[in-house]
Design a protein around this motif. Structure first.
Motif, mmCIF file in Angstrom:
data_model
loop_
_atom_site.group_PDB
_atom_site.id
_atom_site.type_symbol
_atom_site.label_atom_id
_atom_site.label_comp_id
_atom_site.label_asym_id
_atom_site.label_seq_id
_atom_site.Cartn_x
_atom_site.Cartn_y
_atom_site.Cartn_z
ATOM 1 N N GLU A 69 84.306 82.407 48.271
ATOM 2 C CA GLU A 69 83.558 83.513 48.860
ATOM 3 C C GLU A 69 82.522 84.087 47.904
ATOM 4 N N LEU A 70 82.711 83.876 46.593
ATOM 5 C CA LEU A 70 81.752 84.434 45.641
ATOM 6 C C LEU A 70 80.349 83.901 45.906
ATOM 7 N N SER A 71 80.236 82.600 46.108
ATOM 8 C CA SER A 71 78.909 82.013 46.308
ATOM 9 C C SER A 71 78.422 82.152 47.747
ATOM 10 N N ARG A 72 79.242 82.724 48.602
ATOM 11 C CA ARG A 72 78.800 83.014 49.973
ATOM 12 C C ARG A 72 78.257 84.434 50.103
ATOM 13 N N GLY A 73 78.329 85.194 49.020
ATOM 14 C CA GLY A 73 77.868 86.582 49.057
ATOM 15 C C GLY A 73 76.360 86.689 49.135
ATOM 16 N N ASP A 74 75.898 87.776 49.720
ATOM 17 C CA ASP A 74 74.456 87.983 49.891
ATOM 18 C C ASP A 74 73.733 88.066 48.551
ATOM 19 N N ILE A 75 74.330 88.764 47.587
ATOM 20 C CA ILE A 75 73.680 88.908 46.279
ATOM 21 C C ILE A 75 73.558 87.550 45.603
ATOM 22 N N PHE A 76 74.627 86.767 45.640
ATOM 23 C CA PHE A 76 74.611 85.444 45.007
ATOM 24 C C PHE A 76 73.483 84.601 45.584
ATOM 25 N N ARG A 77 73.393 84.540 46.887
ATOM 26 C CA ARG A 77 72.410 83.651 47.506
ATOM 27 C C ARG A 77 70.983 84.167 47.352
ATOM 28 N N ALA A 78 70.828 85.474 47.395
ATOM 29 C CA ALA A 78 69.494 86.026 47.168
ATOM 30 C C ALA A 78 69.031 85.741 45.746
ATOM 31 N N ASN A 79 69.936 85.880 44.801
ATOM 32 C CA ASN A 79 69.581 85.601 43.406
ATOM 33 C C ASN A 79 69.341 84.122 43.171
ATOM 34 N N LEU A 80 70.114 83.282 43.844
ATOM 35 C CA LEU A 80 69.901 81.840 43.717
ATOM 36 C C LEU A 80 68.492 81.475 44.173
ATOM 37 N N ARG A 81 68.029 82.112 45.227
ATOM 38 C CA ARG A 81 66.685 81.823 45.739
ATOM 39 C C ARG A 81 65.597 82.231 44.748
ATOM 40 N N ARG A 82 65.929 83.115 43.815
ATOM 41 C CA ARG A 82 64.953 83.505 42.798
ATOM 42 C C ARG A 82 64.569 82.329 41.893
ATOM 43 N N LEU A 83 65.408 81.305 41.822
ATOM 44 C CA LEU A 83 65.113 80.159 40.970
ATOM 45 C C LEU A 83 63.931 79.344 41.484
ATOM 46 N N ALA A 84 63.561 79.571 42.738
ATOM 47 C CA ALA A 84 62.401 78.846 43.278
ATOM 48 C C ALA A 84 61.120 79.251 42.566
ATOM 49 N N GLY A 85 61.049 80.493 42.092
ATOM 50 C CA GLY A 85 59.835 80.962 41.415
ATOM 51 C C GLY A 85 59.516 80.173 40.162
ATOM 52 N N PRO A 86 60.426 80.166 39.174
ATOM 53 C CA PRO A 86 60.176 79.358 37.973
ATOM 54 C C PRO A 86 60.449 77.872 38.188
ATOM 55 N N ASP A 87 60.980 77.509 39.366
ATOM 56 C CA ASP A 87 61.278 76.116 39.717
ATOM 57 C C ASP A 87 62.200 75.469 38.682
ATOM 58 N N LEU A 88 63.323 76.139 38.421
ATOM 59 C CA LEU A 88 64.340 75.613 37.516
ATOM 60 C C LEU A 88 65.557 75.209 38.330
ATOM 61 N N PRO A 89 66.048 73.973 38.150
ATOM 62 C CA PRO A 89 67.148 73.481 38.976
ATOM 63 C C PRO A 89 68.465 74.213 38.691
ATOM 64 N N PHE A 90 69.336 74.189 39.692
ATOM 65 C CA PHE A 90 70.677 74.765 39.594
ATOM 66 C C PHE A 90 71.691 73.633 39.757
ATOM 67 N N ASP A 91 72.549 73.466 38.741
ATOM 68 C CA ASP A 91 73.593 72.446 38.826
ATOM 69 C C ASP A 91 74.751 72.942 39.681
ATOM 70 N N LEU A 92 75.190 72.105 40.601
ATOM 71 C CA LEU A 92 76.318 72.402 41.472
ATOM 72 C C LEU A 92 77.574 71.769 40.892
ATOM 73 N N CYS A 93 78.459 72.583 40.355
ATOM 74 C CA CYS A 93 79.727 72.090 39.827
ATOM 75 C C CYS A 93 80.816 72.505 40.798
ATOM 76 N N VAL A 94 81.185 71.592 41.690
ATOM 77 C CA VAL A 94 82.154 71.876 42.746
ATOM 78 C C VAL A 94 83.193 70.764 42.801
ATOM 79 N N LEU A 95 84.364 71.103 43.321
ATOM 80 C CA LEU A 95 85.372 70.099 43.601
ATOM 81 C C LEU A 95 85.008 69.384 44.901
ATOM 82 N N ALA A 96 85.660 68.237 45.137
ATOM 83 C CA ALA A 96 85.354 67.471 46.343
ATOM 84 C C ALA A 96 85.561 68.310 47.605
ATOM 85 N N ARG A 97 86.596 69.142 47.614
ATOM 86 C CA ARG A 97 86.856 69.955 48.802
ATOM 87 C C ARG A 97 85.761 71.000 49.020
ATOM 88 N N GLN A 98 84.971 71.286 47.970
ATOM 89 C CA GLN A 98 83.913 72.290 48.054
ATOM 90 C C GLN A 98 82.543 71.696 48.375
#
Length: 281
Positions: A121-150
């Motif tokens: 649920e942490l990464s489903r939060g509005d703040i998390f996702r809004a902040n993640l979208r901020r990475l589009a500005g500097p165009d810096l990639p975000f690594d996804l470290c998730v388990l297979a079930r995720q």
């Protein structure tokens, strides 16, 4: 041997005297210092000519201190550290100020917030996702470290931030030892349909159990490679976590055997070309 030096896109370094790693106490085989000197000695023998440092989930107050340490190591000349994929906390209301500071550091080429150690649920939060979208500005990639079930969560994030570039770590951490193929393979195929996602061929020897075989690993690596295509896959050593499955030299040998029949162009993309483009090196 490849024609050009390999770029390792996933190197962890640990200095317990300088930084605090709360998770290490629960991972006894890894609970020690892992130095750049030790890595460099083995990496050079394998044809690895440079690396990206991957954050090691240090205690939150030390995130920026870890980046400073990597800056020092990169300047030391011990081994070519081409950039740092820095830790971040998109769930924080202070993320915008953090991002501004991080973008001002030349060493930072991307970000990661491990998601397998926090509630979904942490990464489903509005703040998390809004902040993640901020990475589009500097165009810096975000690594996804998730388990297979995720992996469905990774799909959600890629869709929630379509202007952000993502890199899936470790082929999505498949349960190779347990044979958890069907849902993993389906979700990898679905995730790969997102053009803003690439994948690392990394880490999988740590998931195969003590008796993993080359044939066994090949199935999982090739499915990831075929789903994403040569233009969206890169190679990572995942040192020192790879020592849980045999070590860096073993993983490099396994990779070379798996891709032996690939074209020279596809191998070159895997070993460095794609990474150079993803992280703008």
């Amino acid at each position: 041997m490849t024609d050009t030096p390999i770029l390792d896109t996933h190197l962890h370094l640990v200095d317990r005297g300088r930084l605090d790693y709360p998770w290490l106490s629960g991972a006894p085989p890894l609970d020690r210092d892992w130095t750049l000197e030790d890595y460099a000695r083995e990496a050079r023998r394998l044809g690895i000519g440079g690396a990206l440092h991957m954050e090691v989930d240090v205690a939150d107050p030390l995130i920026e201190a870890e980046t400073g340490w990597i800056e020092e190591l990169a300047a030391s000349g011990v081994f070519p550290i081409r950039g740092a994929i820095a830790a971040c906390r998109p769930e924080s209301p202070d993320f915008e100020a953090f991002l501004e500071r991080a973008v001002g550091r030349d060493i930072v080429v991307g970000f990661r917030r491990p998601l397998h150690v926090v509630p979904d649920e942490l990464s489903r939060g509005d703040i998390f996702r809004a902040n993640l979208r901020r990475l589009a500005g500097p165009d810096l990639p975000f690594d996804l470290c998730v388990l297979a079930r995720q992996l469905p969560l990774a799909i959600e994030l890629a869709d929630a931030a379509p202007e952000v570039r993502f890199v899936l770590d470790h082929c999505g951490v498949p349960d190779i030892a347990g044979g958890g193929w069907d849902s993993w393979a389906r979700d990898i195929t679905e995730l790969a349909r997102r053009p803003n996602v690439s994948a690392k061929i990394s880490g999988v020897i740590a998931y195969g159990g003590e008796d993993w075989t080359l044939d066994q690993l090949t199935r999982w690596v090739m499915h990831t490679a075929e789903a994403f295509g040569p233009e969206r896959i890169c190679w990572g050593g995942d040192w020192p976590v790879c020592t849980l499955g045999g070590g860096l030299s073993t993983w490099m040998a396994a990779t070379r055997a798996i891709v032996a029949d690939w074209s020279a162009a596809d191998r070159a993309a895997l070993y460095g070309g794609t990474a150079e483009r993803i992280w703008k090196l």
